[in-house]
Enzyme design. Structure first.
Site, PDB file in Angstrom:
ATOM      1  N   GLY A 142       0.819  -1.207   0.000  1.00  0.00           N
ATOM      2  CA  GLY A 142       0.000   0.000   0.000  1.00  0.00           C
ATOM      3  C   GLY A 142       0.849   1.251   0.000  1.00  0.00           C
ATOM      4  N   ASP A 143       1.885   1.261   0.818  1.00  0.00           N
ATOM      5  CA  ASP A 143       2.777   2.413   0.896  1.00  0.00           C
ATOM      6  C   ASP A 143       3.546   2.619  -0.404  1.00  0.00           C
ATOM      7  OD1 ASP A 143       2.698   3.460   3.753  1.00  0.00           O
ATOM      8  OD2 ASP A 143       3.027   1.336   4.107  1.00  0.00           O
TER       9      ASP A 143
END
Length: 389
Positions: free
Chosen positions: A174-175
């Site tokens: 996600g990051d």
């Protein structure tokens, strides 16, 4: 014979672009890493003392993740909660092309570093704001991390085995997706600025970054009433495409296309499978996926991974070993393409890490300097070169 490729230049495509990185942990810093690899001069603002928490993240007694995510950066120490620290950032922003931050919305404003005011002082400034839920909307003020974004964006729901709880991918996807979209937005804004002369805000939400790569998940439900679920290592309806057992490990084979399946059957010395009504078409193989996987797995178990790999190469079947870091460091293809490079670190010595990517022929991205080993080690140099102090 094709034309000879032009000689690469020493600096990357973003030579001359100045970046101020205010973020910490992963999303903001990975965006800075990408821009730095492309040749931008990235000044990382760290709190005095311990610095970015990433300095302590990773495995082993002397964590190495920092050496990757902080490469090609200069460390400047500044406490953003104090007036002197805020004033330093304002001055650096006045000389910058891009500013990156990944704090909760409203944090910069609380620190008297409102992006609107920074951009008023430097109309060419591009501000990349990365947050869990974006800069507006009902959830904007909530704390958000990559794992939460993966859950909200649909990723966690479909990763893992059907009869077990949702699984984590194993990396902070996600990051890193949000950072990549932040970099993409910054590059688009740079291109537009070349025509308008003006910067703009790039608003990146972690959950939307995950949502972007969810393929047909939304319309499949909205139009067809199909809701994707966890399916382990299989891709439902796409067969054969799975991980199969060998005598000494696992091997991935993807032979779902009709012509490729025929070649796999030839490698198996089972041409009958290619004409079997259960497997002769893509749709039929999808309907009989589990049965076909059992047939293939019974065959692959006779071989060692290296033997099976040779067979797949001989018959032109897309397939590959499932590599770990040790395997990658020994792989000749990784070496030939410099997918892994060795960076001389002032504390650890030679540190192998993934190389800069993607590859450009004239202005290649590369690792030009190791990660700063000391918090604030470049403060004086940057103040002098950027600000004339």
């Amino acid at each position: 014979m094709g034309e000879a490729l032009p000689e690469p230049q020493a600096s990357g495509s973003l030579e001359g672009i100045r970046v101020v990185e205010l973020g910490q942990l992963i999303a903001g810093p990975f965006c800075g890493q990408l821009l730095g690899d492309m040749g931008a001069e990235v000044v990382k603002i760290e709190p005095p003392g311990a610095g970015d928490p990433m300095r302590a993240w990773g495995q082993g007694e002397r964590p190495t993740w920092w050496r990757v995510i902080a490469r090609n950066k200069y460390s400047v120490a500044a406490d953003l909660k104090t007036r002197p620290g805020q004033e330093l950032v304002r001055r650096l922003a006045g000389q910058a092309d891009i500013l990156i931050e990944n704090f909760r919305p409203g944090t910069l404003e609380k620190w008297s570093l409102d992006p609107a005011e920074l951009m008023a002082g430097n109309p060419r400034l591009i501000v990349v704001r990365v947050s869990g839920y974006g800069q507006f909307g009902p959830y904007a003020a909530r704390a958000g991390f990559g794992g939460i974004a993966e859950a909200m964006g649909g990723w966690r729901k479909i990763v893992g085995e059907r009869d077990r709880p949702p699984a984590r991918m194993g990396i902070s996807i996600g990051d890193t997706l949000a950072a990549t979209y932040g970099c993409m937005g910054a590059l688009a804004a740079l291109h537009e600025r070349s025509k308008s002369g003006r910067g703009q805000l790039v608003d990146v939400a972690l959950y939307e970054s995950v949502l972007q790569v969810m393929e047909g998940l939304i319309p499949e439900w909205a139009i067809a009433g199909h809701k994707r679920e966890r399916t382990g290592s299989t891709l439902p309806g796409i067969a054969p495409s799975n991980v199969y057992s060998c005598r000494d490990g696992e091997f991935l084979i993807g032979a779902n296309q009709d012509s490729v399946f025929v070649r796999l059957c030839a490698a198996m010395k089972r041409p009958d499978l290619a004409t079997d009504e259960r497997y002769r078409s893509h749709a039929a193989r999808g309907r009989n996926q589990q049965e076909l996987d059992r047939v293939i797995n019974a065959w692959t178990r006779q071989f060692k991974v290296a033997e099976l790999e040779s067979l797949m190469i001989e018959h032109g079947v897309p397939a590959g070993r499932i590599l770990d870091a040790e395997d990658m460091l020994a792989d000749p293809h990784f070496a030939a393409r410099e997918a892994i490079v060795t960076v001389e670190d002032p504390e650890l010595g030679p540190v192998p890490m993934q190389g800069a990517f993607p590859k450009l022929t004239r202005t290649p991205s590369r690792v030009r300097r190791p990660a700063p080993s000391v918090v604030g080690q470049d403060t004086d140099e940057i103040r002098q070169r950027w600000l004339g102090d």
